[in-house]
Design a protein around this motif. Structure first.
Motif, PDB file in Angstrom:
ATOM      1  N   UNK A  52       0.856  -1.186   0.000  1.00  0.00           N
ATOM      2  CA  UNK A  52       0.000   0.000   0.000  1.00  0.00           C
ATOM      3  C   UNK A  52       0.893   1.237   0.000  1.00  0.00           C
ATOM      4  N   UNK A  53       0.844   2.011  -1.069  1.00  0.00           N
ATOM      5  CA  UNK A  53       1.648   3.232  -1.203  1.00  0.00           C
ATOM      6  C   UNK A  53       0.743   4.422  -0.879  1.00  0.00           C
ATOM      7  N   UNK A  54       1.024   5.100   0.219  1.00  0.00           N
ATOM      8  CA  UNK A  54       0.087   6.065   0.797  1.00  0.00           C
ATOM      9  C   UNK A  54       0.393   7.518   0.472  1.00  0.00           C
ATOM     10  N   UNK A  55      -0.627   8.347   0.727  1.00  0.00           N
ATOM     11  CA  UNK A  55      -0.553   9.801   0.550  1.00  0.00           C
ATOM     12  C   UNK A  55      -0.824  10.450   1.903  1.00  0.00           C
ATOM     13  N   UNK A  56      -0.321  11.686   2.097  1.00  0.00           N
ATOM     14  CA  UNK A  56      -0.591  12.392   3.350  1.00  0.00           C
ATOM     15  C   UNK A  56      -0.731  13.888   3.106  1.00  0.00           C
ATOM     16  N   UNK A  57      -1.239  14.254   1.938  1.00  0.00           N
ATOM     17  CA  UNK A  57      -1.299  15.667   1.584  1.00  0.00           C
ATOM     18  C   UNK A  57      -2.326  16.422   2.425  1.00  0.00           C
ATOM     19  N   UNK A  58      -3.348  15.717   2.909  1.00  0.00           N
ATOM     20  CA  UNK A  58      -4.364  16.326   3.774  1.00  0.00           C
ATOM     21  C   UNK A  58      -4.728  15.346   4.889  1.00  0.00           C
ATOM     22  N   UNK A  59      -5.482  15.858   5.869  1.00  0.00           N
ATOM     23  CA  UNK A  59      -5.985  14.990   6.933  1.00  0.00           C
ATOM     24  C   UNK A  59      -6.914  13.928   6.357  1.00  0.00           C
ATOM     25  N   UNK A  61      -6.659  12.618   3.421  1.00  0.00           N
ATOM     26  CA  UNK A  61      -5.811  11.607   2.776  1.00  0.00           C
ATOM     27  C   UNK A  61      -5.348  10.572   3.796  1.00  0.00           C
ATOM     28  N   UNK A  62      -4.947  11.031   4.984  1.00  0.00           N
ATOM     29  CA  UNK A  62      -4.550  10.100   6.043  1.00  0.00           C
ATOM     30  C   UNK A  62      -5.699   9.149   6.378  1.00  0.00           C
ATOM     31  N   UNK A  63      -6.893   9.714   6.519  1.00  0.00           N
ATOM     32  CA  UNK A  63      -8.068   8.914   6.865  1.00  0.00           C
ATOM     33  C   UNK A  63      -8.346   7.867   5.793  1.00  0.00           C
ATOM     34  N   UNK A  64      -8.274   8.272   4.522  1.00  0.00           N
ATOM     35  CA  UNK A  64      -8.508   7.343   3.421  1.00  0.00           C
ATOM     36  C   UNK A  64      -7.470   6.218   3.419  1.00  0.00           C
ATOM     37  N   UNK A  65      -6.232   6.547   3.790  1.00  0.00           N
ATOM     38  CA  UNK A  65      -5.188   5.524   3.856  1.00  0.00           C
ATOM     39  C   UNK A  65      -5.512   4.497   4.931  1.00  0.00           C
ATOM     40  N   UNK A  66      -5.918   4.972   6.101  1.00  0.00           N
ATOM     41  CA  UNK A  66      -6.259   4.041   7.192  1.00  0.00           C
ATOM     42  C   UNK A  66      -7.415   3.132   6.779  1.00  0.00           C
ATOM     43  N   UNK A  67      -8.431   3.740   6.149  1.00  0.00           N
ATOM     44  CA  UNK A  67      -9.578   2.946   5.703  1.00  0.00           C
ATOM     45  C   UNK A  67      -9.164   1.914   4.668  1.00  0.00           C
ATOM     46  N   UNK A  68      -8.304   2.331   3.739  1.00  0.00           N
ATOM     47  CA  UNK A  68      -7.857   1.419   2.680  1.00  0.00           C
ATOM     48  C   UNK A  68      -7.073   0.247   3.262  1.00  0.00           C
ATOM     49  N   UNK A  69      -6.199   0.529   4.218  1.00  0.00           N
ATOM     50  CA  UNK A  69      -5.386  -0.540   4.820  1.00  0.00           C
ATOM     51  C   UNK A  69      -6.279  -1.562   5.514  1.00  0.00           C
ATOM     52  N   UNK A  83       3.219  -1.204   4.152  1.00  0.00           N
ATOM     53  CA  UNK A  83       2.720   0.151   3.927  1.00  0.00           C
ATOM     54  C   UNK A  83       3.907   1.088   3.764  1.00  0.00           C
ATOM     55  N   UNK A  84       3.881   1.886   2.706  1.00  0.00           N
ATOM     56  CA  UNK A  84       4.945   2.846   2.449  1.00  0.00           C
ATOM     57  C   UNK A  84       4.315   4.149   1.967  1.00  0.00           C
ATOM     58  N   UNK A  85       5.129   5.082   1.483  1.00  0.00           N
ATOM     59  CA  UNK A  85       4.588   6.356   1.004  1.00  0.00           C
ATOM     60  C   UNK A  85       4.642   7.450   2.065  1.00  0.00           C
ATOM     61  N   UNK A  86       4.027   8.580   1.759  1.00  0.00           N
ATOM     62  CA  UNK A  86       4.169   9.774   2.598  1.00  0.00           C
ATOM     63  C   UNK A  86       3.567   9.614   3.988  1.00  0.00           C
ATOM     64  N   UNK A  87       2.409   8.979   4.096  1.00  0.00           N
ATOM     65  CA  UNK A  87       1.792   8.758   5.403  1.00  0.00           C
ATOM     66  C   UNK A  87       2.691   7.867   6.257  1.00  0.00           C
ATOM     67  N   UNK A  88       3.275   6.864   5.636  1.00  0.00           N
ATOM     68  CA  UNK A  88       4.169   5.950   6.354  1.00  0.00           C
ATOM     69  C   UNK A  88       5.433   6.664   6.822  1.00  0.00           C
ATOM     70  N   UNK A  89       5.943   7.596   6.043  1.00  0.00           N
ATOM     71  CA  UNK A  89       7.147   8.344   6.427  1.00  0.00           C
ATOM     72  C   UNK A  89       6.846   9.328   7.556  1.00  0.00           C
ATOM     73  N   UNK A  90       5.700  10.000   7.476  1.00  0.00           N
ATOM     74  CA  UNK A  90       5.369  11.039   8.457  1.00  0.00           C
ATOM     75  C   UNK A  90       4.894  10.468   9.787  1.00  0.00           C
ATOM     76  N   UNK A  91       4.143   9.365   9.738  1.00  0.00           N
ATOM     77  CA  UNK A  91       3.565   8.808  10.963  1.00  0.00           C
ATOM     78  C   UNK A  91       3.762   7.283  11.012  1.00  0.00           C
ATOM     79  N   UNK A  94       2.159   5.302  14.019  1.00  0.00           N
ATOM     80  CA  UNK A  94       0.697   5.257  13.896  1.00  0.00           C
ATOM     81  C   UNK A  94       0.277   4.216  12.871  1.00  0.00           C
ATOM     82  N   UNK A  95       0.961   4.200  11.739  1.00  0.00           N
ATOM     83  CA  UNK A  95       0.643   3.235  10.680  1.00  0.00           C
ATOM     84  C   UNK A  95       0.909   1.805  11.146  1.00  0.00           C
ATOM     85  N   UNK A  96       1.990   1.619  11.887  1.00  0.00           N
ATOM     86  CA  UNK A  96       2.372   0.264  12.309  1.00  0.00           C
ATOM     87  C   UNK A  96       1.336  -0.386  13.218  1.00  0.00           C
TER      88      UNK A  96
END
Length: 442
Positions: A52-59, A61-69, A83-91, A94-96
């Protein structure tokens, strides 16, 4: 040493959220696994590995990533989830802790995924985290999408040095860096050898190309223009202060670069642009639009705008709306401001009510609809070169003209990935594309 037996007879599913750059990188991850014998999952098939390659451009986007996972974890029970991508790098922590996640890879590690897939055994409590701090993100990893799309997305640059007040991308992707022009040309040649006709140049801040190699963006597009077999290139989002008049002149006279620009404005108010820490003003932006339209009147120009940023009063929004309405552009991509932890924008006092943000967004979307319809109407009755795509929907297929007008025609398999000259005859039934007719002997 990689134990290839781990990957024998394994099936992988790939999920991408966010930008074109993410799609290019996911495609490269898929290629890396395919070289180890991992097959891509077919529709309805249960996968052994999910990336799962994630985005974190907005709040949001974070929510959609969590739902998708969570959804992917249920769809592929027992799968090893990366899980990788911007959300994974920033948080990463939380992702783990999202249920089902086994491995979190940061920006520096994502394309070295094989190094971290040891035994593919599910983790009992929380996924492993392997991520570098932002300051240590140095690597430029080449990526080019190579799936069944007609268009290929070629990553030419990564990272950003701009640190706009509302944005977390520099923290997610690190400093600006790029590959060499020679390597980009080589990848474009490979796309051509495989039958690819169109390449979109992608990156975080592609106009900044050359930071790590001492080259320039204009030299890059000149070199790519000479690659035989590629029918057209598109330049994805490029900062207005970095698209030089020289580059605009080159596109106008080039063999393969399409008359299509995507230029982020973000606000039509100079005061708001200062609050955003953007590196241009409305006068420069207007000059770029007028320069493009002067030498290429038929050019499609898409523009990004953010509404409801901190500090955007009613008066400043009206100033921005009026400026945007006055521009000779083709379409707006409108985003509502989302507060991101750690950004300088949080220090700005005035915040905008969500209902007001929504109303402002609607005003700009109405402007966008009007401008897009006017652009399409202006080209009705004219002829254009269209590259047709493989997607089939309701007995129809689609393609795009050089200047990014979407067209529709009854499906014909012989047209897939072919460029044909057509006459644009008018709107389709739901006004999402123009109907067209093939020009004989084209």
């Amino acid at each position: 040493m990689i134990d290839k037996t781990v990957f024998e007879n394994k099936i992988a599913a790939y999920y991408t959220l966010g930008c074109k750059l993410n799609f290019a990188e996911t495609s490269t991850i898929g290629k890396v696994l395919a070289e180890q014998g991992v097959r891509k999952a077919r529709a309805g098939e249960k996968a052994d590995i999910c990336v799962v390659n994630t985005c974190s451009v907005t709040e949001l986007a974070d929510k959609k990533c969590r739902q998708a996972i969570r959804r992917i974890s249920k769809q592929h029970p027992g799968a090893f989830i990366v899980v990788t991508g911007c959300y994974a790098q920033l948080k990463p922590e939380e992702v783990s802790h999202i249920e089902g996640v086994d491995l979190v890879l940061g920006a520096e590690q994502k394309l070295d995924i094989l190094m971290y897939l040891d035994d593919l055994k599910k983790k009992e409590e929380g996924g492993a985290v392997i991520a570098s701090q932002t300051k240590d993100i140095r690597t430029f990893s080449p990526s080019c999408s190579a799936d069944d799309r007609t268009r290929h997305f070629l990553k030419v640059q990564d990272g950003c040095d701009y640190f706009c007040s509302y944005c977390t991308i520099p923290f997610a992707r690190g400093r600006s860096r790029n590959g060499t022009i020679a390597s980009m040309v080589e990848q474009a040649q490979e796309v051509a050898r495989k039958g690819g006709k169109e390449i979109v140049l992608t990156g975080v801040n592609i106009g900044d190309f050359g930071k790590s190699t001492g080259e320039t963006f204009i030299d890059l597009i000149r070199a790519l223009d000479e690659v035989e077999g590629i029918v057209r290139y598109r330049i994805s989002s490029i900062e207005p202060n970095l698209i030089t008049d020289e580059a605009i002149d080159f596109v106008a006279s080039s063999k393969r670069f399409a008359p299509h620009f995507h230029i982020p404005l973000q606000s039509g108010s100079d005061e708001v642009l200062k609050l955003m820490r953007r590196r241009y003003d409305t006068a420069l932006f207007r000059h770029k639009i007028e320069k493009i339209k002067e030498i290429m009147p038929h050019t499609f120009i898409g523009v990004d705008v953010i509404v409801g940023t901190r500090g955007e009063t009613d008066e400043l929004f009206e100033e921005a709306r009026s400026f945007i309405d006055s521009l000779d552009i083709s379409q707006l991509h409108v985003f509502s401001y989302s507060e991101r932890p750690g950004t300088q924008a949080l220090k700005i006092a005035h915040s905008v009510d969500p209902k007001i943000k929504h109303a402002r967004s609607q005003q700009l979307l109405d402007i966008s609809d009007r401008k897009l319809h006017a652009f399409y109407d202006a080209h009705t009755g004219s002829q254009a070169e269209v590259l047709f795509e493989h997607t089939r929907k309701g007995g129809m297929m689609h393609g795009f003209t050089e200047n990014y007008i979407k067209v529709e025609i009854p499906y014909d398999s012989s047209l897939v990935n072919e460029t044909r000259r057509v006459t644009l005859t008018g709107w389709n039934e739901d006004r999402t594309a123009l109907n067209c007719e093939l020009v004989t002997n084209s």
